[in-house]
Design an enzyme around this catalytic site. Structure first.
Site, mmCIF file in Angstrom:
data_model
loop_
_atom_site.group_PDB
_atom_site.id
_atom_site.type_symbol
_atom_site.label_atom_id
_atom_site.label_comp_id
_atom_site.label_asym_id
_atom_site.label_seq_id
_atom_site.Cartn_x
_atom_site.Cartn_y
_atom_site.Cartn_z
ATOM 1 N N THR A 1 0.861 -1.178 0.000
ATOM 2 C CA THR A 1 0.000 0.000 0.000
ATOM 3 C C THR A 1 0.894 1.223 0.000
ATOM 4 O OG1 THR A 1 -1.728 -1.165 1.238
ATOM 5 C CG2 THR A 1 -1.816 1.237 1.244
ATOM 6 N N LYS B 1 -6.407 1.435 -4.115
ATOM 7 C CA LYS B 1 -6.120 0.782 -2.827
ATOM 8 C C LYS B 1 -6.243 1.774 -1.670
ATOM 9 C CE LYS B 1 -4.377 -2.243 0.147
ATOM 10 N NZ LYS B 1 -5.084 -3.434 0.639
ATOM 11 N N LYS C 1 -0.649 3.543 9.614
ATOM 12 C CA LYS C 1 0.051 3.818 8.352
ATOM 13 C C LYS C 1 -0.928 4.077 7.210
ATOM 14 C CE LYS C 1 1.450 0.247 6.037
ATOM 15 N NZ LYS C 1 0.746 0.333 4.708
#
Length: 302
Positions: A102, A178, A246
């Site tokens: 990601t 994503k 994150k």
């Protein structure tokens, strides 16, 4: 490109999803090597039929048609592909780096440009589905890249994915999809935790609340999957709180770059940050529920 033509693959990162992807490649008949810093993970993959294992590509032999990178973030992907003993140097001409971390759209574009300068194709190919879907070879892949990159990645994608979305030819589009997906995933976990915390405060048994929601309109995949961990009192990390610190950080940064407000994602991000600050960063992401005070939660027996 046919597997029978001598096609070889390598998976970098044998974590919860990387191991499943690597094993799926082996089951599909692709000679597959694995790279991971963990001795235990390398031993596990070696015992399951790996062609080779190592802590870096320097410990492996030959060249690969595809290297699937399933590490945590853009910095790790760049390091393993382009750093000292970079794995990209072992991708044969016409081969592809399938980058499935990601990351931001800009990071994906920058990495692709550097790989292109080496004559290496890149498929911007984030994945979803968790460890169970990875192990079954049924991950969802949201990919962008050239026709040549998709063709070179074909055998690996066939082995690891139940569904492959071709988002377009522009690198960065897969990464953006994503990021947007992670907005939903993080908000759904945070909302599920809030609902279950409210139920706990109101004295509703959490197993009952869980059963009602999973058989009613308020359900989501994330609620059904993650809130079961709360009911069981089991916060063994399948995907940790710090992963969503994150990912939702990346979501909010992307919103700022687009000058686009993200009120729900920003609130969920703060909740996960708070959970990490309280010492729960290494626990399952459902542990975000522990940020609510004044409630009693189930504890795992034994």
């Amino acid at each position: 490109m046919d597997v029978a033509s001598g096609y070889r693959a390598c998976v970098v990162g044998l974590g919860s999803m990387g191991m499943g992807a690597a094993l799926s490649c082996v089951r599909a008949g692709i000679p597959t090597s694995g790279i991971d810093l963990s001795d235990a993970r390398r031993d596990q993959f070696a015992a399951a039929g790996a062609e080779g294992v190592g802590a870096s590509v320097a410990e492996l032999t030959g060249e690969f048609d595809a290297i699937l990178v399933l590490v945590v973030n853009a910095a790790q992907a760049r390091a393993v592909l382009l750093g000292d003993a970079g794995a990209a140097t072992r991708i044969r001409k016409g081969g592809v780096a399938i980058v499935s971390c990601t990351q931001s759209s800009d990071d994906a574009k920058s990495l692709a440009a550097d790989l292109d300068a080496m004559g290496v194709l890149m498929l911007d190919a984030p994945v979803s589905g968790g460890a169970a879907k990875a192990e079954a070879g049924q991950m969802t892949v949201m990919a962008s890249g050239s026709e040549a990159a998709f063709a070179a990645a074909g055998p690996v994608l066939d082995a690891v994915a139940g569904k492959v979305y071709n988002i377009g030819t522009e690198i960065g589009q897969g990464a953006m999809v994503k990021v947007i997906h992670q907005l939903l995933a993080g908000v759904h976990i945070a909302a599920g935790a809030e609902a279950m915390a409210m139920a706990a405060r109101a004295g509703i048994p959490l197993d009952t609340m869980y059963d009602v929601v999973t058989n009613a309109a308020g359900n989501s995949w994330m609620f059904e999957n993650r809130m079961k961990h709360v009911v069981d009192g089991d916060y063994t990390p399948l995907s940790a709180v710090d992963i969503f610190v994150k990912d939702l950080g990346l979501v909010t940064e992307t919103g700022r770059s687009l000058k686009f407000p993200l009120p729900l994602a920003s609130t969920a991000f703060a909740m996960f940050q708070n959970a990490s600050n309280m010492g729960f960063g290494g626990q399952d992401d459902s542990a975000v529920i522990k940020t609510f005070s004044g409630i009693e939660l189930p504890e795992k027996e034994g």
